[in-house]
Design an enzyme around this catalytic site. Structure first.
Site, PDB file in Angstrom:
ATOM      1  N   PHE A  13       0.806  -1.220   0.000  1.00  0.00           N
ATOM      2  CA  PHE A  13       0.000   0.000   0.000  1.00  0.00           C
ATOM      3  C   PHE A  13       0.839   1.270   0.000  1.00  0.00           C
ATOM      4  O   PHE A  13       1.741   1.434   0.829  1.00  0.00           O
ATOM      5  CB  PHE A  13      -0.891   0.051   1.255  1.00  0.00           C
ATOM      6  CG  PHE A  13      -1.990  -0.960   1.264  1.00  0.00           C
ATOM      7  CD1 PHE A  13      -3.238  -0.660   0.746  1.00  0.00           C
ATOM      8  CD2 PHE A  13      -1.769  -2.218   1.794  1.00  0.00           C
ATOM      9  CE1 PHE A  13      -4.247  -1.602   0.749  1.00  0.00           C
ATOM     10  CE2 PHE A  13      -2.779  -3.172   1.798  1.00  0.00           C
ATOM     11  CZ  PHE A  13      -4.020  -2.861   1.278  1.00  0.00           C
ATOM     12  N   ASP A  14       0.504   2.156  -0.917  1.00  0.00           N
ATOM     13  CA  ASP A  14       0.871   3.543  -0.724  1.00  0.00           C
ATOM     14  C   ASP A  14       0.084   4.016   0.496  1.00  0.00           C
ATOM     15  O   ASP A  14      -1.052   3.564   0.722  1.00  0.00           O
ATOM     16  CB  ASP A  14       0.508   4.365  -1.959  1.00  0.00           C
ATOM     17  CG  ASP A  14       0.600   5.846  -1.696  1.00  0.00           C
ATOM     18  OD1 ASP A  14       1.711   6.332  -1.400  1.00  0.00           O
ATOM     19  OD2 ASP A  14      -0.441   6.526  -1.761  1.00  0.00           O
ATOM     20  N   VAL A  15       0.625   4.924   1.257  1.00  0.00           N
ATOM     21  CA  VAL A  15      -0.030   5.344   2.501  1.00  0.00           C
ATOM     22  C   VAL A  15      -0.613   6.750   2.403  1.00  0.00           C
ATOM     23  O   VAL A  15      -1.810   6.969   2.618  1.00  0.00           O
ATOM     24  CB  VAL A  15       0.951   5.251   3.694  1.00  0.00           C
ATOM     25  CG1 VAL A  15       0.301   5.767   4.975  1.00  0.00           C
ATOM     26  CG2 VAL A  15       1.426   3.807   3.874  1.00  0.00           C
ATOM     27  N   THR A  18      -3.571   7.538  -0.206  1.00  0.00           N
ATOM     28  CA  THR A  18      -4.396   6.350  -0.398  1.00  0.00           C
ATOM     29  C   THR A  18      -5.136   5.994   0.883  1.00  0.00           C
ATOM     30  O   THR A  18      -6.340   5.723   0.868  1.00  0.00           O
ATOM     31  CB  THR A  18      -3.525   5.155  -0.837  1.00  0.00           C
ATOM     32  OG1 THR A  18      -2.813   5.507  -2.033  1.00  0.00           O
ATOM     33  CG2 THR A  18      -4.383   3.929  -1.102  1.00  0.00           C
ATOM     34  N   LYS A 150       9.353   6.446  -4.229  1.00  0.00           N
ATOM     35  CA  LYS A 150       8.617   6.070  -5.439  1.00  0.00           C
ATOM     36  C   LYS A 150       8.422   7.323  -6.288  1.00  0.00           C
ATOM     37  O   LYS A 150       8.255   8.392  -5.729  1.00  0.00           O
ATOM     38  CB  LYS A 150       7.258   5.491  -5.057  1.00  0.00           C
ATOM     39  CG  LYS A 150       7.302   4.220  -4.199  1.00  0.00           C
ATOM     40  CD  LYS A 150       5.899   3.842  -3.727  1.00  0.00           C
ATOM     41  CE  LYS A 150       5.348   4.904  -2.787  1.00  0.00           C
ATOM     42  NZ  LYS A 150       3.966   4.660  -2.359  1.00  0.00           N
TER      43      LYS A 150
END
Length: 237
Positions: A13-15, A18, A150
């Site tokens: 997961f991107d945090v 998101t 990222k």
């Protein structure tokens, strides 16, 4: 044909964006500063200015970089330019809220998958985010852990190595994120199955997130984490 949601062993997961409502957190803090200064701001304008300032060559790691960003955008918003307000914006990350559906969806997903956080935020900030989300993660990788952000493939490769050490591969991973630029595009190039959580589905533009050079059609697409959790429940029924 995408793999069934029931086939994955990991969900990464991107945090920020998101699971954590960073746009809401930024707008709230800036609006509070504006009110104290006797003025008002347009939230979407502020996000646009933030985006332009954030993605510069002299950017620091997030959210430490919010001090620099604030000082860059404050004059354009009619806000005070004292250093302390930049520090206040940075520290506001400690109280940013999760989206209303994040914690419950993660708790549900954690019953069947190993949840792994992949965040461009520094570890100190992630510690607050994780607590806000109910501590659902099996493992977590931050900018401090990977030494990069990222969409650098090296960030993803670090996670691939972690998964491989447990005897699995990236084929066992579903990557879940809202950012086309930071996550969906690069995850496709690296051969990951991905899931786009389109948090801004009811709003125009990309808000505080940089616009991608091109749109990547995701393997799975939901407008909320609740939608993903419901689809998983149906797939596993």
């Amino acid at each position: 044909m995408s793999k069934s949601l029931s086939e994955f062993k990991y969900m990464t997961f991107d945090v920020v964006g998101t699971l954590i409502d960073f746009e809401g957190g930024l707008k709230t803090c800036l609006a509070e500063i504006a009110a104290e200064a006797g003025t008002e701001i347009d939230g979407e304008q502020a996000l646009g200015l933030y985006r332009a300032a954030r993605y510069s060559k002299d950017a620091d790691l997030f959210p430490d970089d919010l001090v620099r960003v604030y000082l860059a955008i404050a004059p354009k918003l009619g806000l005070p330019t004292d250093q302390e307000y930049g520090q206040r914006l940075r520290d506001s990350a400690k109280s940013w809220k999760g989206f209303a559906d994040s914690a419950a969806a993660l708790a549900s997903l954690a019953k069947n998958y190993r949840l792994v956080a992949m965040t461009n935020a520094r570890r100190w900030a992630f510690d607050f985010f994780e607590k806000e989300l109910g501590n659902p993660f099996y493992a977590a990788f931050t900018a401090d852990d990977t030494g990069t952000e990222k969409p650098d493939p090296a960030f993803f490769e670090t996670v691939f190595d972690y998964v491989a050490a447990a005897g699995h591969s990236k084929d066992d991973v579903l990557h879940v994120a809202q950012s086309q630029y930071h996550d969906i595009g690069i995850s496709r190039k690296l051969g990951l199955t991905n899931c786009w959580i389109e948090r801004r589905h009811a709003e125009k533009g990309y808000g505080g997130t940089i616009e991608p050079a091109e749109f990547t059609k995701p393997d799975y697409h939901f407008t909320s984490m609740a939608g993903l959790a419901d689809a998983v429940a149906a797939a596993r029924a």
